[in-house]
Design an enzyme around this catalytic site. Structure first.
Site, PDB file in Angstrom:
ATOM      1  N   ALA A  66      -3.786  -0.302   1.146  1.00 26.48           N
ATOM      2  CA  ALA A  66      -5.242  -0.373   1.150  1.00 26.48           C
ATOM      3  C   ALA A  66      -5.643  -1.675   0.465  1.00 26.48           C
ATOM      4  O   ALA A  66      -4.862  -2.237  -0.309  1.00 26.48           O
ATOM      5  CB  ALA A  66      -5.810   0.818   0.392  1.00 26.48           C
ATOM      6  N   GLY A 105      -0.868   2.463   1.815  1.00 27.35           N
ATOM      7  CA  GLY A 105      -1.532   2.807   3.073  1.00 27.35           C
ATOM      8  C   GLY A 105      -0.809   2.243   4.269  1.00 27.35           C
ATOM      9  O   GLY A 105      -0.863   2.801   5.369  1.00 27.35           O
ATOM     10  N   GLU A 108       1.761   4.631   5.050  1.00 24.56           N
ATOM     11  CA  GLU A 108       1.084   5.829   5.586  1.00 24.56           C
ATOM     12  C   GLU A 108       0.658   5.627   7.033  1.00 24.56           C
ATOM     13  O   GLU A 108       0.694   6.562   7.826  1.00 24.56           O
ATOM     14  CB  GLU A 108      -0.097   6.199   4.689  1.00 24.56           C
ATOM     15  CG  GLU A 108       0.371   6.717   3.329  1.00 24.56           C
ATOM     16  CD  GLU A 108      -0.759   6.899   2.354  1.00 24.56           C
ATOM     17  OE1 GLU A 108      -1.534   5.932   2.140  1.00 24.56           O
ATOM     18  OE2 GLU A 108      -0.884   7.994   1.779  1.00 24.56           O
ATOM     19  N   GLU A 128       1.523   3.417  -5.111  1.00 21.69           N
ATOM     20  CA  GLU A 128       0.247   3.858  -5.677  1.00 21.69           C
ATOM     21  C   GLU A 128       0.360   4.261  -7.146  1.00 21.69           C
ATOM     22  O   GLU A 128      -0.556   4.047  -7.935  1.00 21.69           O
ATOM     23  CB  GLU A 128      -0.330   5.013  -4.869  1.00 21.69           C
ATOM     24  CG  GLU A 128      -0.836   4.628  -3.496  1.00 21.69           C
ATOM     25  CD  GLU A 128       0.243   4.679  -2.429  1.00 21.69           C
ATOM     26  OE1 GLU A 128       1.444   4.654  -2.772  1.00 21.69           O
ATOM     27  OE2 GLU A 128      -0.125   4.729  -1.231  1.00 21.69           O
TER      28      GLU A 128
HETATM   29  N1  T1G Z   1      -5.037  -5.352  -1.711  1.00 27.77           N
HETATM   30  C1  T1G Z   1      -5.687  -6.510  -1.930  1.00 27.77           C
HETATM   31  N2  T1G Z   1      -5.078  -7.678  -2.204  1.00 27.77           N
HETATM   32  C2  T1G Z   1      -3.731  -7.652  -2.249  1.00 27.77           C
HETATM   33  C3  T1G Z   1      -2.978  -6.474  -2.032  1.00 27.77           C
HETATM   34  C4  T1G Z   1      -3.688  -5.290  -1.740  1.00 27.77           C
HETATM   35  N3  T1G Z   1      -3.061  -4.145  -1.488  1.00 27.77           N
HETATM   36  N4  T1G Z   1      -1.653  -6.801  -2.152  1.00 27.77           N
HETATM   37  C5  T1G Z   1      -1.593  -8.107  -2.435  1.00 27.77           C
HETATM   38  N5  T1G Z   1      -2.828  -8.629  -2.500  1.00 27.77           N
HETATM   39  C6  T1G Z   1      -3.177 -10.025  -2.742  1.00 27.77           C
HETATM   40  C7  T1G Z   1      -2.761 -10.475  -4.132  1.00 27.77           C
HETATM   41  O1  T1G Z   1      -3.783 -10.165  -5.066  1.00 27.77           O
HETATM   42  C8  T1G Z   1      -2.589 -11.959  -3.931  1.00 27.77           C
HETATM   43  O2  T1G Z   1      -3.905 -12.523  -3.871  1.00 27.77           O
HETATM   44  C9  T1G Z   1      -2.030 -12.063  -2.510  1.00 27.77           C
HETATM   45  O3  T1G Z   1      -2.396 -10.828  -1.861  1.00 27.77           O
HETATM   46  C10 T1G Z   1      -0.528 -12.216  -2.479  1.00 27.77           C
HETATM   47  O4  T1G Z   1      -0.013 -11.132  -3.278  1.00 27.77           O
HETATM   48  C11 T1G Z   1      -4.362   4.539   0.682  1.00 27.77           C
HETATM   49  C12 T1G Z   1      -4.641   3.858  -1.875  1.00 27.77           C
HETATM   50  C13 T1G Z   1       2.681  -7.051  -0.878  1.00 27.77           C
HETATM   51  C14 T1G Z   1       4.745  -7.097  -2.289  1.00 27.77           C
HETATM   52  O5  T1G Z   1       0.115  -1.632  -4.280  1.00 27.77           O
HETATM   53  O6  T1G Z   1       3.007  -5.337  -4.090  1.00 27.77           O
HETATM   54  O7  T1G Z   1      -2.544   1.683  -0.307  1.00 27.77           O
HETATM   55  O8  T1G Z   1      -3.695 -14.043  -5.865  1.00 27.77           O
HETATM   56  O9  T1G Z   1       1.003 -12.629  -5.026  1.00 27.77           O
HETATM   57  O10 T1G Z   1       4.440 -11.713  -4.475  1.00 27.77           O
HETATM   58  O11 T1G Z   1      -2.532   5.593  -0.306  1.00 27.77           O
HETATM   59  O12 T1G Z   1       1.325  -8.215  -3.156  1.00 27.77           O
HETATM   60  O13 T1G Z   1      -3.255 -14.896  -3.534  1.00 27.77           O
HETATM   61  O14 T1G Z   1      -5.591 -14.262  -4.220  1.00 27.77           O
HETATM   62  O15 T1G Z   1       1.591 -10.167  -4.915  1.00 27.77           O
HETATM   63  O16 T1G Z   1       4.485 -11.997  -1.933  1.00 27.77           O
HETATM   64  C15 T1G Z   1      -0.839   0.002  -2.322  1.00 27.77           C
HETATM   65  C16 T1G Z   1       0.384  -4.391  -3.735  1.00 27.77           C
HETATM   66  C17 T1G Z   1      -2.310  -0.173  -2.439  1.00 27.77           C
HETATM   67  C18 T1G Z   1       0.878  -3.319  -2.794  1.00 27.77           C
HETATM   68  C19 T1G Z   1       3.483  -9.188  -1.800  1.00 27.77           C
HETATM   69  N6  T1G Z   1      -0.199  -1.266  -2.104  1.00 27.77           N
HETATM   70  N7  T1G Z   1       0.881  -5.696  -3.350  1.00 27.77           N
HETATM   71  O17 T1G Z   1       3.941  -9.798  -2.975  1.00 27.77           O
HETATM   72  O18 T1G Z   1       2.358 -11.766  -3.097  1.00 27.77           O
HETATM   73  S1  T1G Z   1      -3.118   1.361  -2.765  1.00 27.77           S
HETATM   74  C20 T1G Z   1       0.223  -2.006  -3.134  1.00 27.77           C
HETATM   75  C21 T1G Z   1       2.166  -6.069  -3.620  1.00 27.77           C
HETATM   76  C22 T1G Z   1      -2.945   2.201  -1.315  1.00 27.77           C
HETATM   77  C23 T1G Z   1      -3.083   4.323  -0.054  1.00 27.77           C
HETATM   78  C24 T1G Z   1      -3.285   3.654  -1.381  1.00 27.77           C
HETATM   79  C25 T1G Z   1       2.510  -7.493  -3.304  1.00 27.77           C
HETATM   80  C26 T1G Z   1       3.359  -7.692  -2.049  1.00 27.77           C
HETATM   81  P1  T1G Z   1      -4.145 -14.029  -4.410  1.00 27.77           P
HETATM   82  P2  T1G Z   1       1.251 -11.426  -4.211  1.00 27.77           P
HETATM   83  P3  T1G Z   1       3.883 -11.385  -3.140  1.00 27.77           P
END
Ligand code: T1G
Length: 689
Positions: A66, A105, A108, A128
């Site tokens: 998400a 997500g 999912e 999450e």
């Molecule tokens: N939402 C918004 N921005 C995100 C994002 C996300 N999920 N993931 C990464 N970014 C942005 C991050 O802030 C950065 O921005 C850029 O992307 C590159 O990220 C419904 C509710 C995917 C492994 O927790 O683990 O889904 O600084 O530097 O090292 O049940 O990003 O460039 O402006 O980390 O290559 C669950 C979180 C959400 C994954 C890539 N998903 N992201 O790593 O790049 S909750 C997560 C990561 C959810 C559902 C629930 C990593 C990555 P900027 P980065 P990276």
């Protein structure tokens, strides 16, 4: 090809449709992406002749979850669950084609699809829990139906991804694609499904895996006991267990409804707000306002480390782990031998735990060279000094390095407190001098304070930040002052902790309050672990502090079986009657009548001066932003991530409330509690950092 919106396209190749998402940087499920995905599914349903649908992403990864940046805002339709329902209920097979990471997500979405194919390098995870949440779009209901309750919970509670090969073994994946030809492989797989008349396969209809857990509540009790320690103080983990248990006990739609309720409740809660703040703060820390991302930095192909002790060895391991050859120097061959043995032993321990192969151990050790003098450093790109915390010694070392190191070599000091400007001044190349403050154990703790001295060049700062990322650290740029950011604020807490025990609290009272707050250990247990005699010497000791008295009595911490606590053979701590007498006697000699001190006072007197010191650090420009200070404390000192860090915590209390309490303490205890100008100003103006 139909461009649905800027983030989604729909195309048909014969009887196989493709929905392609393209929303850099990580295809997060923003409102626009959700709308595009849902429209793509509608098109797949409506377009005649389409018999199967491939769902794939452009760019570097499948959907990474998400869009966390949307969480604090009012929800925008279509909500993710409705999009997943559309996918799952499409009357034609939907194949999720995954590369990069399918996270949260994103995973999912893949679970709502009927089949899953992935590149061998792809990963699947439900992180999450690291955001203080549980999967909120069917992950706790569909994944157990695919791999069983226990394995699903392991994935959900670890928050860590599983690689595609293992995912295939577990049954998450139907096929592994050829690396680099995912779309073609997915269409070929779709072709096979069509040719064999394979129907849509909805996970909501699959139950044999969860049937095995039905009527066995002990499965969940065992998991609860196994994770209780790791998740002490956290909220989401028990909801995750409950939600997976619902998948076993309840009909699918009821389990989904309960999951959504728990997810929404956690999302609105303080813990998830704090953990989402930390997620973005850790990424913000790498952004240095006056040094753009385009700054190339220098290439670091070899590293020298001075000092083969605990810190030097741990520092060396970071670079060895990243494949960078290291030359480690110590004046004493005994110390060098011990240091190399320690490094090898650490790696072999990891190999025995399965974190490394023994081949990895040999490969890393083969990159390590030992030497007895600095002439070995003539060609290193970076040299990190981890010698004794003495300014004269460090100045001498850097003066010698200045002569030996090649032009352009970066000279770094691991000093915890000392003035890096002074160290730089011992060389003719202050622009190449920087502080790289690792936290012990240096090969474990994620934090790296990058101390930017007055003359450190932008290239060197950029190189340090890039290197932090490369060795798996979180780099935070800090300014030169005594203790930089972390240790300077730690000193404020230690000062109050010591005063509290003179006034009537016992060390174990203070530790208990801070552990209950969420720290892994309190200050006195920390001192016992590190050793009370750091910086102490019998020749200069005058029994003027409780610590000196204990050291003189031979109570120097865990290593002597006694410090502030008594320890048994297994190093289990228990309050010490001897220390209680020492503390009482010390108070009496100071003319202080001990009093009962409330837990609230202990907590406020330990935490609020830290917030105040953080405000001073901000005001002096020794940290770029308040969130950097929080990143330091979470990753360097174990501040509970679900409380966001000292500055986030202060802001959540209301800075005006923090100032009121500081002024109350100041009236009784003096100017250690005088609110900093920035804090007082913000409290007056009703603003925050
Ligand atoms: N939402 C918004 N921005 C995100 C994002 C996300 N999920 N993931 C990464 N970014 C942005 C991050 O802030 C950065 O921005 C850029 O992307 C590159 O990220 C419904 C509710 C995917 C492994 O927790 O683990 O889904 O600084 O530097 O090292 O049940 O990003 O460039 O402006 O980390 O290559 C669950 C979180 C959400 C994954 C890539 N998903 N992201 O790593 O790049 S909750 C997560 C990561 C959810 C559902 C629930 C990593 C990555 P900027 P980065 P990276």
């Amino acid at each position: 090809m139909i461009s649905i919106n800027p983030t989604a396209a729909f195309m048909v190749d014969g009887d196989i449709a493709t929905i392609m998402l393209d929303s850099p940087p990580v295809n997060a499920l923003s409102a626009e992406v959700r709308a595009g995905l849902k429209r793509g599914v509608e098109l797949a349903s409506d377009v005649q002749g389409v018999k199967a649908v491939v769902l794939i992403c452009a760019g570097r990864t499948f959907i990474a979850g998400a869009d966390i940046s949307e969480f604090g805002k009012p929800p925008t339709a279509p909500l993710l669950p409705s999009v997943l329902d559309a996918i799952e209920n499409l009357g034609k097979p939907v194949i999720a084609a995954v590369h990069g990471s399918a996270l949260g997500g994103g995973f999912e979405v893949a679970l709502a699809a009927h089949y899953r194919i992935a590149a061998p390098s792809a990963k699947f995870g439900l992180p999450e829990i690291k955001l203080g949440l549980i999967p909120g779009a069917g992950g706790t209901q569909r994944l157990p139906r695919l791999i069983g309750a226990q394995k699903a919970l392991e994935l959900i509670l670890s928050g860590d991804p599983v690689g595609a090969p293992e995912a295939k073994e577990w049954g998450i994946l139907d096929e592994l694609a050829e690396e680099g030809s995912l779309h073609e492989s997915a269409k070929a797989f779709a072709r096979k499904l069509i040719d064999r008349g394979a129907p849509p396969r909805r996970l909501r209809d699959v139950s044999e895996k969860i049937d095995a857990a039905r009527g066995k509540p002990e499965i969940f009790e065992t998991i609860r006991k196994a994770y209780a320690r790791k998740f002490r103080g956290f909220e989401a983990w028990e909801r995750a267990i409950a939600s997976v248990k619902n998948a076993v006990d309840l009909p699918f739609d009821e389990g989904i409804a309960r999951e959504r309720e728990m997810f929404e409740s956690l999302k609105a809660g303080n813990q998830s707000k704090a953990q989402r703040y930390v997620f973005f703060s850790e990424r913000q820390a790498a952004k240095i306002p006056d040094i753009g991302g385009a700054e190339p930095g220098r290439s670091i192909g070899s590293v020298g480390v001075i000092g083969a002790g605990t810190m030097g060895g741990g520092i060396a391991m970071n670079f060895l782990n990243a494949g960078i050859p290291v030359t480690i120097v110590d004046a004493s061959s005994d110390a060098l031998g011990r240091g190399l043995q320690t490094i090898r032993r650490n790696y072999e321990n990891s190999a025995r735990k399965g974190r490394l192969t023994f081949a990895d151990v040999e490969a890393r050790m083969s990159r390590l060279t030992a030497a007895l003098d600095y002439s070995a450093f003539s060609d290193q790109d970076l040299i990190v000094e981890a010698a004794f915390e003495d300014m004269a010694l460090k100045k001498d070392i850097f003066a010698r390095l200045d002569v030996i190191a090649k032009p352009g070599a970066i000279l770094a000091t691991n000093t915890s407190y000392l003035d890096v400007d002074q160290i730089a001044a011992a060389t003719k190349r202050p622009e190449d001098v920087v502080g790289l403050h690792f936290f012990s154990p240096a090969n474990v703790m994620r934090l790296l304070e990058i101390v930017r001295a007055a003359k450190t060049s932008k290239t060197v700062v950029a190189t340090a930040m890039q290197l932090a990322l490369r060795i798996g650290k979180i780099g935070v740029v800090v300014g030169v002052c005594h203790g930089f950011v972390g240790n300077r604020m730690l000193a404020a807490r230690q000062r109050e902790a010591m005063k509290l025990i003179v006034e009537g609290a016992m060390p174990w009272d203070v530790d208990r309050v801070l552990v209950d707050f969420g720290f892994p250990m309190g200050p006195f247990a920390m001192s016992d672990l590190a050793g009370l005699d750091i910086g102490w010497s019998r020749s200069t000791s005058t029994r003027s502090t409780i610590r000196e008295i204990l050291c003189e009595e031979g109570r120097r911490g865990q290593k002597t079986g006694a410090g502030y606590y008594d320890y048994d053979e297994a190093r289990n701590a228990r309050p010490s009657m001897f220390v209680e007498e020492v503390v009482r006697e010390f108070s009496k000699n100071k003319g202080v009548a001990p009093r009962a001190i409330s837990d609230e006072e202990i907590l406020e007197r330990c935490i609020f001066p830290m917030i105040n010191e953080g405000a001073k650090i901000l005001d002096e420009g020794k940290a770029l932003r308040a969130s950097d200070i929080d990143v330091v404390w979470i990753n360097g000192y174990g501040w509970p991530v679900y409380r966001g860090g000292p500055m986030f915590y202060g802001a959540s209390l209301g800075l005006e409330n923090v100032v009121v309490r500081l002024e109350t303490f100041q009236a009784v205890l003096g100017d250690d509690f005088k609110p900093s100008p920035l804090l007082a100003r913000m409290a007056r103006q009703g603003t925050s950092w």
